[in-house]
Design an enzyme around this catalytic site. Structure first.
Site, PDB file in Angstrom:
ATOM      1  N   CYS A  11      32.041  51.529  26.959  1.00  0.00           N
ATOM      2  CA  CYS A  11      32.312  52.045  28.315  1.00  0.00           C
ATOM      3  C   CYS A  11      33.614  52.861  28.288  1.00  0.00           C
ATOM      4  O   CYS A  11      34.683  52.332  27.957  1.00  0.00           O
ATOM      5  CB  CYS A  11      32.407  50.891  29.309  1.00  0.00           C
ATOM      6  SG  CYS A  11      31.030  49.714  29.145  1.00  0.00           S
ATOM      7  N   ARG A  30      33.937  46.607  48.930  1.00  0.00           N
ATOM      8  CA  ARG A  30      35.228  46.172  48.364  1.00  0.00           C
ATOM      9  C   ARG A  30      36.047  47.354  47.858  1.00  0.00           C
ATOM     10  O   ARG A  30      35.584  48.120  47.002  1.00  0.00           O
ATOM     11  CB  ARG A  30      34.990  45.185  47.216  1.00  0.00           C
ATOM     12  CG  ARG A  30      36.292  44.564  46.680  1.00  0.00           C
ATOM     13  CD  ARG A  30      36.018  43.632  45.512  1.00  0.00           C
ATOM     14  NE  ARG A  30      35.115  42.563  45.867  1.00  0.00           N
ATOM     15  CZ  ARG A  30      35.476  41.420  46.430  1.00  0.00           C
ATOM     16  NH1 ARG A  30      36.734  41.182  46.695  1.00  0.00           N
ATOM     17  NH2 ARG A  30      34.576  40.505  46.716  1.00  0.00           N
ATOM     18  N   CYS A  45      35.585  43.750  23.118  1.00  0.00           N
ATOM     19  CA  CYS A  45      34.194  43.957  23.531  1.00  0.00           C
ATOM     20  C   CYS A  45      33.522  45.022  22.662  1.00  0.00           C
ATOM     21  O   CYS A  45      34.099  46.078  22.407  1.00  0.00           O
ATOM     22  CB  CYS A  45      34.147  44.369  25.001  1.00  0.00           C
ATOM     23  SG  CYS A  45      32.460  44.540  25.616  1.00  0.00           S
ATOM     24  N   CYS A  59      32.499  33.558  41.659  1.00  0.00           N
ATOM     25  CA  CYS A  59      31.869  34.800  41.213  1.00  0.00           C
ATOM     26  C   CYS A  59      32.125  34.917  39.712  1.00  0.00           C
ATOM     27  O   CYS A  59      33.168  34.459  39.221  1.00  0.00           O
ATOM     28  CB  CYS A  59      32.499  35.981  41.962  1.00  0.00           C
ATOM     29  SG  CYS A  59      31.888  37.589  41.403  1.00  0.00           S
ATOM     30  N   CYS A  96      37.021  51.684  29.805  1.00  0.00           N
ATOM     31  CA  CYS A  96      37.420  50.276  29.742  1.00  0.00           C
ATOM     32  C   CYS A  96      38.483  49.960  28.688  1.00  0.00           C
ATOM     33  O   CYS A  96      38.288  50.197  27.489  1.00  0.00           O
ATOM     34  CB  CYS A  96      36.203  49.392  29.502  1.00  0.00           C
ATOM     35  SG  CYS A  96      36.633  47.639  29.646  1.00  0.00           S
ATOM     36  N   CYS A 127      26.865  41.288  43.458  1.00  0.00           N
ATOM     37  CA  CYS A 127      28.033  42.137  43.676  1.00  0.00           C
ATOM     38  C   CYS A 127      27.825  43.315  42.731  1.00  0.00           C
ATOM     39  O   CYS A 127      27.795  43.134  41.506  1.00  0.00           O
ATOM     40  CB  CYS A 127      29.298  41.346  43.323  1.00  0.00           C
ATOM     41  SG  CYS A 127      30.786  42.361  43.273  1.00  0.00           S
ATOM     42  N   CYS A 136      36.894  35.091  41.009  1.00  0.00           N
ATOM     43  CA  CYS A 136      35.941  35.807  40.163  1.00  0.00           C
ATOM     44  C   CYS A 136      36.390  35.758  38.701  1.00  0.00           C
ATOM     45  O   CYS A 136      37.508  36.176  38.367  1.00  0.00           O
ATOM     46  CB  CYS A 136      35.838  37.256  40.635  1.00  0.00           C
ATOM     47  SG  CYS A 136      34.699  38.209  39.634  1.00  0.00           S
TER      48      CYS A 136
END
Ligand code: SAM
Ligand code: DTB
Ligand code: SF4
Length: 353
Positions: free
Chosen positions: A69, A272, A65, A140, A72, A200, A109
């Protein structure tokens, strides 16, 4: 600050969208037993506290990616040992979804390590969504930033929920992510809502933020145009090679406080208990369920990191007297989720499509 009795009644009644940061801080500052008592009361008025919604995650496109972040493991710029993999084939995704359903998941998901999908990716993801939906699962996806037309195409394919987190307090955001603005995330969430998808949206705690910043994070979620339908509260999973590896561990009671305040602020949302369960004791998880968490990720992997094994979770549910929420998808593809508390009269059947 309202009188205690006034405050409790208003917490449990109609959801509010005007929480101030100081009100949220005051909740976080409550004596722990008082906070849990209030959150548990709100939980009971809106849900059956013995029911936990169960979702399974699958990384359909892993690593590589371009974003930065700081938490991550999938960011290309950090050396975390995650092997980049291209977008999976639909049949392979469906195979995983069948297994997740057999293991008790009601929602599947699909996550992709993208800043945002390219338009040419959308038909491939749409085929996965339609395939998973045809198995009778809720769907999701979390694919990064979306345009309005991408969100609509995913909805048309049968997507129920879109996960897109704000991740942290607006004040803290710039020290965690620099490659996109918080406003970009709000824009995507608007496209998602406009397409009629359920949202979400949550974030991560334990990233070195202060209690005041956790208040700002929760306040931001609770003052969005609509409360997210589902609010994932992740505890940072520290991965070697990421900038946040080595961050001081968050006091576990602070994590429980965050869950409890999320429950009070967003009384009708699913809260969650997300990433980080593998590093939690059973007792800490039990406190989170008592504080109003009513959904989890199930299955031995999150996206790239571990999650408790299925047998362990089943044993924990048995010990705590919890059960997985049942969701049925009818012939029109409308899903009917969970049993709500018998006292709730304003959500009959909760047909959520
Ligand atoms: N790339 C997309 C995006 O960022 O929206 C979708 C996938 S991304 C991995 C989804 C969410 O996972 C992030 O917003 C973050 O809240 C959570 N996450 C990622 N790494 C994490 C970690 N190490 N610990 C806890 N949560 C994490
Ligand atoms: C969310 O808030 N947490 C999940 C889901 N949404 C996509 C992801 C957690 C990822 C944890 C790190 C990993 O396994 O790579
Ligand atoms: Fe990329 Fe999402 Fe990870 Fe950020 S959280 S680096 S956008 S995969």
């Amino acid at each position: 600050m309202p009188a205690v009795s006034e405050f409790r009644a208003s917490e449990a009644a109609t959801p509010r969208h005007d929480w101030t940061r100081s009100e949220v801080e005051a909740l976080l500052d409550l004596p722990f037993p008082e906070l849990l008592f209030r959150a548990a009361g709100v939980h009971r008025l809106n849900f059956d506290p013995a029911e936990v919604q169960v979702s399974t995650l699958l990384s359909v496109k892993t690593g590589g990616c371009p974003e930065d972040c700081a938490y991550c493991p999938q960011a290309q710029r950090y050396d975390t040992g995650v092997d980049a993999q291209k977008l999976m084939e639909t049949e392979a995704v469906m195979e995983k979804a069948r297994a997740a359903k057999a293991a008790g998941a009601s929602r599947f998901c699909m996550g992709a390590a993208w800043r945002s999908p390219k338009d040419r990716d959308i038909p491939k993801v749409a085929a996965m969504i339609a395939g998973v939906k045809s198995l009778g699962l809720e769907t999701c996806a979390t694919l990064g930033m979306l345009t309005g037309s991408q969100a609509q195409a995913l909805k048309d394919a049968g997507l129920d929920y879109y996960n897109h987190n704000i991740d942290t307090d607006p004040e803290h955001y710039g020290s965690i992510i620099r490659t996109r603005e918080l406003q970009d995330r709000f824009d995507t969430l608007e496209h998602v809502r406009d397409a009629g998808l359920k949202t979400c949206c949550g974030g991560i705690v334990g990233m070195g933020e202060t209690r005041r910043q956790r208040a700002g994070f929760l306040q931001t979620l609770a003052t969005m145009p609509a409360h997210p339908d589902s609010v994932p509260i992740n505890r940072l999973v520290q991965v070697e090679g990421t900038p946040l590896h080595g961050t001081a561990e968050l006091d576990p009671f602070e994590f429980v406080r965050t869950i409890a305040v999320a429950r009070i602020l967003m009384p009708k949302s699913m809260v969650r208990l997300s990433a980080g369960r593998e590093q939690m004791s059973d007792e800490l998880q039990a406190l989170c369920f008592s504080a109003g968490a009513n959904s989890i990720f199930h299955g031995e992997k999150l996206l790239t990191t571990g999650n408790p094994d299925v047998a362990h979770d089943q044993a924990l549910f048995d010990r705590l007297g919890l059960r997985a929420m049942q969701v049925t998808v009818d012939a029109e593809g409308h899903d009917h989720g969970g049993t709500v508390h018998a006292d709730i009269v304003d959500q009959p059947g909760r047909c959520v499509a």
